[in-house]
Write an enzyme that holds these catalytic residues in place. Structure first.
Site, PDB file in Angstrom:
ATOM      1  N   THR A   1     -40.091 101.629  39.363  1.00 17.42           N
ATOM      2  CA  THR A   1     -39.211 101.409  38.162  1.00 17.42           C
ATOM      3  C   THR A   1     -39.424  99.655  37.727  1.00 17.42           C
ATOM      4  O   THR A   1     -39.313  99.172  39.027  1.00 17.42           O
ATOM      5  CB  THR A   1     -37.741 101.867  38.516  1.00 17.42           C
ATOM      6  OG1 THR A   1     -36.799 101.456  37.193  1.00 17.42           O
ATOM      7  CG2 THR A   1     -36.798 101.099  39.644  1.00 17.42           C
TER       8      THR A   1
ATOM      9  N   HIS B   1     -32.191 106.596  54.586  1.00 17.40           N
ATOM     10  CA  HIS B   1     -32.338 106.391  56.102  1.00 17.40           C
ATOM     11  C   HIS B   1     -32.233 107.824  56.707  1.00 17.40           C
ATOM     12  O   HIS B   1     -32.620 107.552  57.858  1.00 17.40           O
ATOM     13  CB  HIS B   1     -31.192 105.500  56.649  1.00 17.40           C
ATOM     14  CG  HIS B   1     -31.476 104.398  57.814  1.00 17.40           C
ATOM     15  ND1 HIS B   1     -32.470 104.922  58.407  1.00 17.40           N
ATOM     16  CD2 HIS B   1     -30.931 103.242  58.109  1.00 17.40           C
ATOM     17  CE1 HIS B   1     -32.378 103.694  59.474  1.00 17.40           C
ATOM     18  NE2 HIS B   1     -31.565 103.024  58.916  1.00 17.40           N
TER      19      HIS B   1
END
Length: 413
Positions: free
Chosen positions: A332, A384
């Site tokens: 993006t 994560h």
């Protein structure tokens, strides 16, 4: 012959849609392949066209109604002339409103020396919400009828002329209000906007999302573009931009760190042996992410052409669901709007997203001396649960190294 007008068959990932706009009204003449109605889903706006020459016989699902895949939304009469009368169906909310409107128009025409603008119900509602004078709108419908699209075009043209060019579609139009007044406007959230909101919130609630940052000296890429831009355009008929370099650099980095290119499916981790990179595109309807597939097999020119194609389709509302399905990684670019630094939100079920930002000259220490260099901050948000911090940092450093020395992309070093 009367045939059914049906909503398109939605992919499995799309449960339902909403009737956005009827471009043709009952009794209005249509030519084959004329756009008659838009169906808005949580991903794209799908167009339904006339199956043949004829007229809209009946509207079963009015604007704003929810429809399912393949559901009948109206009836079409093939071969009928444009002056054919609409079918007598009071069960249709949209058609009932039209019947009432026609009766009011006839009564008004007898009482007034000059007729007012004739508006469809949807057009009247849009005009009232945006304080638009119906007489100022040029009607393109039958007998000069002002359609919802006519009103929207009038609003857009007014904005482009400078009255409110920076106002978003959902903001209040500029109107003269007395001191002390506190005007408000409430509009329903579009299905696409609601879907975007739901996905973003879900991403933050379900993923262990972290963001790591770095910066890249864009000087080498800028010099390369300056040196070869004319030759590139002459050979490929398209300009060499920054996004293709980022896409290729990301592709090489994804090969080295497969966890960043993976996705989570329930309790399973899916490792993808290909690189399908989504490129976020901002539109009036919201943020969409078309996917450039098999980037590893594409050259810089092929990537640029695909990005331009998607950008054009996105602005015109022509993106297909297939264009936005899948994707293993997303890029993006908030820099085109002036963003200096941000933390992009994951695009589930992907495990990482790269954020580009504004190129800004900053004093940097180069070989013991201070130089002014064109720098860009990079941000990598990652899940994560799937990606360790070490992998995320190394992945971002790999992209930085390849961009600061583009030969690395070709040499795979």
């Amino acid at each position: 012959m009367s045939t059914e007008i049906k909503a398109p068959v939605f992919p499995e990932s799309v449960a339902e849609g909403t009737v956005a706009t009827w471009h043709k009204q009952p009794g209005e003449a249509c030519s084959r392949d004329d756009l008659i109605v838009d169906i808005e889903t949580d991903k794209v706006v799908l167009e339904v066209v006339a199956p043949a020459d004829g007229v809209i016989e009946e509207v079963i699902k009015g604007e704003g109604d929810t429809v399912e895949s393949g559901e009948v939304i109206g009836k079409f009469k093939e071969g009928a002339k444009g002056d054919a009368s609409p079918a007598d169906s009071k069960d249709s909310k949209a058609e009932a409103d039209q019947d009432k409107e026609k009766a009011e128009e006839k009564a008004d025409s007898k009482q007034q020396d000059s007729a007012d603008a004739i508006l469809s119900p949807a057009a009247r509602k849009l005009a009232e919400e945006n304080n638009v004078d119906p007489d100022a709108v040029t009607g393109t419908g039958k007998d000069g009828r002002v359609t919802k699209e006519d009103v929207q075009n009038h609003i857009d043209s007014t904005k482009s002329s400078g009255e409110s060019s920076k106002a978003a579609p959902s903001e209040m139009p500029e109107v003269n209000v007395a001191a002390g007044e506190r005007p408000e406007k409430r509009v329903p959230m579009t299905r696409l906007r609601a879907s975007i909101a739901k996905r973003l919130v879900n991403a933050q609630q379900t993923a262990a999302m972290l963001t790591t940052f770095n910066e890249v000296d864009m000087g080498p890429i800028m010099e390369l573009r300056k040196q070869y831009q004319d030759s590139f355009v002459k050979r490929h008929d398209i300009k060499l931009g920054f996004m293709s370099f980022f896409a290729k650099a990301a592709t090489e980095a994804l090969k080295r760190f497969p966890a960043v290119n993976a996705s989570i499916d329930g309790n399973d981790i899916v490792y993808h042996g290909y690189q399908d990179i989504g490129v976020a595109v901002s539109t009036d309807r919201g943020l969409v992410v078309p996917v450039v597939r098999d980037v590893d097999a594409l050259g810089l020119a092929d990537i640029e052409k695909k990005i331009v194609e998607y950008g054009t389709k996105a602005k015109g509302g022509k993106l297909a669901i297939e264009d936005m399905t899948g994707g293993t990684f997303t890029i993006t670019n908030g820099g085109i709007f002036g963003s200096l630094l941000s933390t992009p939100i994951l695009n589930p079920p992907q495990t990482a997203i790269l954020g580009m930002h504004k190129i800004q000259e900053r004093p940097m220490a180069v070989n013991g001396k201070v130089e002014i260099r064109p720098m860009m901050y990079l941000a990598l948000s990652y899940d994560h649960r799937m990606v360790d911090g070490k992998e995320a940092v190394q992945f971002l450093v790999a992209i930085k190294d390849m961009l600061e020395d583009p030969a690395r992309i070709l040499l795979d070093v």
